[in-house]
Design a protein around this motif. Structure first.
Motif, PDB file in Angstrom:
ATOM      1  N   HIS A 238     -28.712 -16.362  48.585  1.00  0.00           N
ATOM      2  CA  HIS A 238     -28.641 -14.945  47.863  1.00  0.00           C
ATOM      3  C   HIS A 238     -30.041 -15.076  46.317  1.00  0.00           C
ATOM      4  CE1 HIS A 238     -23.985 -14.842  48.129  1.00  0.00           C
ATOM      5  NE2 HIS A 238     -23.888 -16.618  47.838  1.00  0.00           N
ATOM      6  N   PHE A 239     -30.752 -14.417  47.098  1.00  0.00           N
ATOM      7  CA  PHE A 239     -31.764 -14.349  46.513  1.00  0.00           C
ATOM      8  C   PHE A 239     -32.325 -13.738  45.639  1.00  0.00           C
ATOM      9  CE2 PHE A 239     -36.366 -14.338  45.957  1.00  0.00           C
ATOM     10  CZ  PHE A 239     -36.855 -15.622  45.121  1.00  0.00           C
ATOM     11  N   ASP A 240     -31.745 -13.343  44.203  1.00  0.00           N
ATOM     12  CA  ASP A 240     -30.587 -11.986  43.093  1.00  0.00           C
ATOM     13  C   ASP A 240     -31.486 -13.127  41.734  1.00  0.00           C
ATOM     14  OD1 ASP A 240     -28.361 -13.591  43.037  1.00  0.00           O
ATOM     15  OD2 ASP A 240     -27.526 -12.159  43.873  1.00  0.00           O
ATOM     16  N   GLN A 241     -31.099 -12.264  41.033  1.00  0.00           N
ATOM     17  CA  GLN A 241     -31.512 -12.791  39.677  1.00  0.00           C
ATOM     18  C   GLN A 241     -30.652 -12.712  39.421  1.00  0.00           C
ATOM     19  OE1 GLN A 241     -34.273 -11.871  38.517  1.00  0.00           O
ATOM     20  NE2 GLN A 241     -34.480 -12.895  36.648  1.00  0.00           N
ATOM     21  N   PRO A 242     -29.317 -13.032  38.935  1.00  0.00           N
ATOM     22  CA  PRO A 242     -28.092 -13.871  38.175  1.00  0.00           C
ATOM     23  C   PRO A 242     -28.036 -15.436  39.193  1.00  0.00           C
ATOM     24  CG  PRO A 242     -27.464 -12.060  39.048  1.00  0.00           C
ATOM     25  CD  PRO A 242     -28.657 -11.724  39.411  1.00  0.00           C
TER      26      PRO A 242
END
Ligand SMILES: Nc1ncnc2c1ncn2[C@@H]1O[C@H](COP(=O)(O)OP(=O)(O)OP(=O)(O)O)[C@@H](O)[C@H]1O
Ligand SMILES: [Mg+2]
Length: 462
Positions: free
Chosen positions: A58-62
């Motif tokens: 999950h390479f995302d901001q959160p």
């Protein structure tokens, strides 16, 4: 105290054991410390790798923020950068030392499973690892993990403290063990030292009780035996001196007594002649006694030389007998010799003559007139025996063990007819033994006495 054996042994053991212990502890410490440091570094890398694995999914901001928040609460620091090395998120304020690590990363050098990029735990402020993020074969960034070097130092210090305590306990235990061991060795030695001091002071009643079967036990037994031997020697010497002075005093008393009588004005000329003869006889006996004592003293000092030569035994015996026969004839004693011819022996003729004269003199003194003395010579493969047999009064069983003792006489009164000093047989025995032979007396009271001299043939025919 510093000269004591227990101290010396203890110190020596202590120094050696301390050197060995220090060496072993040092190796152990170095190994353990390295393991600890490696453990800390690997767990830091594993932590970074876990974050990286999550981010690869999950390479995302959160998720990025979540990782940052997680590490902000721990004692580690995380910095996540994009593929160009720009910081996306960090759990703590970024310091210059951290920037150095982040900026100097060469992407090609970092394997996908991550790497420890700064392991200078005893120099820098942080240690650091780098876990590269790769999504679908594309390089997306880095997860840098930092841990303060003080964290590693604390772990090593903890180990050092444990080692310090263990070393102190070991040293104390070593000292106690060595103390007990050295006492165990030194204590019997101290006892023996005291015992030998007692011996030199003249106290011969030394008893060292020891159950030990080792060298110390043997030494203790030897000292006890030595003290017993010394005691025996001292008693024997005292007895011998007492006997010698008695032997000297008796003829001197005679001499003085007769000299006094001669000096009296009422002594007739005949009496004077008789007493002078007695004085001469006593003087001769004294001379013989002193000569014999002197000879024994020489034997004791090993100053007694045996000059062996080849001797034809039968001829040698005949020569001696011819000289003695007239003396025996006076007492009407017959002398018979039985000797196989051509028997060569290797002896000192002068000393051997003394032996035969002593034995024949005894036989004559203790035989009645008209009896017979025979000498028999026999040879076997190994021995030559010379046996002198008389038909005299014999010796009682209780006296037999002592007749070779110095100054021992069966007839205690010193009568002038049979009175010798009791040295003849002891000198005879010494002479025979210095020829490596043996002498034995067999006797039956009233029947006679046999004196058996046994010589080893091998020695004789050299
Ligand atoms: N053939 C013998 N028969 C009986 N008794 C003997 C005989 N030979 C030795 N003895 C006894 O043994 C003792 C010791 O003998 P040894 O020759 O040593 O001494 P000694 O003849 O008394 O004195 P010395 O030989 O010094 O003149 C003698 O006193 C004697 O009693
Ligand atoms: Mg004698």
């Amino acid at each position: 105290m510093f000269n004591k054996l227990s101290f010396k042994i203890g110190l020596l053991f202590f120094v050696f054991i301390l050197i060995i212990e220090t060496f072993l502890f040092f190796i152990l410490y170095a190994n353990l410390a390295n393991n600890r440091i490696e453990e800390v570094m690997n767990s830091l890398l594993a932590r970074g790798n876990t974050h990286r694995d999550v981010l690869e999914d999950h390479f995302d901001q959160p998720t990025l923020e979540h990782v940052g928040i997680m590490e902000s609460a721990s004692e580690f620091i995380v910095i996540i950068t994009d593929e160009y090395g720009d910081i996306i998120i960090s759990s703590d304020p970024v310091e210059e030392d951290m920037m150095d690590v982040v900026n100097h990363i060469n992407n090609d050098e970092i394997p996908t499973e991550g790497k420890i990029v700064d392991d200078q735990w005893n120099e820098g402020k942080y240690i650091a690892t780098d876990s590269p993020i790769t999504i679908n074969g594309e390089h997306k960034g880095h997860v840098f993990m930092f841990a303060k070097t003080s964290y590693v130092i604390r772990a090593v210090d903890q180990l050092s403290n444990q080692f310090l305590i263990a070393s102190l306990v070991t040293v104390v235990l070593t000292i106690v063990t060595i103390f007990i061991l050295s006492r165990f060795i030194a204590h019997p030695l101290i006892k023996m030292k005291e015992a030998t001091e007692q011996l030199s002071k003249g106290n011969h009643n030394v008893e060292l009780h020891t159950e030990r079967k080792d060298e110390l036990g043997e030494l203790a037994n030897s000292i006890t035996k030595l003290s017993q031997d010394l005691k025996r020697l001292k008693t024997a010497r005292n007895e011998f001196l007492a006997s010698v002075s008695h032997e000297l005093r008796t003829p001197l008393t005679y001499i003085k007594g007769y000299a006094d009588i001669i000096n009296r004005p009422d002594t007739s000329e005949e009496e004077v002649k008789e007493y002078v003869d007695i004085i001469r006889e006593e003087t001769e006996q004294l001379t013989v006694l002193i000569k014999n004592l002197f000879q024994l003293a020489k034997i004791d000092q090993n100053n007694f030389l045996i000059k062996r030569e080849r001797v034809e035994l039968c001829e040698f015996l005949q020569n001696i007998i011819e000289r003695i026969r007239p003396v025996l004839a006076e007492k009407k004693i017959l002398l018979h010799v039985d000797c196989p011819n051509e028997l060569i022996v290797f002896i000192d003729p002068e000393r051997f003559q003394q032996v035969l004269v002593n034995i024949l003199d005894n036989a004559k003194k203790h035989s009645d007139g008209g009896s017979k003395i025979s000498i028999e010579v026999k040879q076997t493969n190994q021995h030559i025996t010379i046996t002198t047999i008389d038909e005299g009064e014999g010796i009682h069983e209780q006296d037999l063990p002592y007749i070779f003792d110095r100054l021992y006489r069966v007839e205690k009164s010193r009568s002038r007819q049979s009175g010798g000093a009791g040295l003849g047989l002891s000198i005879t025995k010494e002479i025979i033994e210095s020829h490596d032979g043996s002498i034995e007396v067999q006797s039956e009271p009233g029947k006679g006495t046999s004196v058996i001299i046994k010589l080893v043939r091998g020695d004789l025919n050299e």
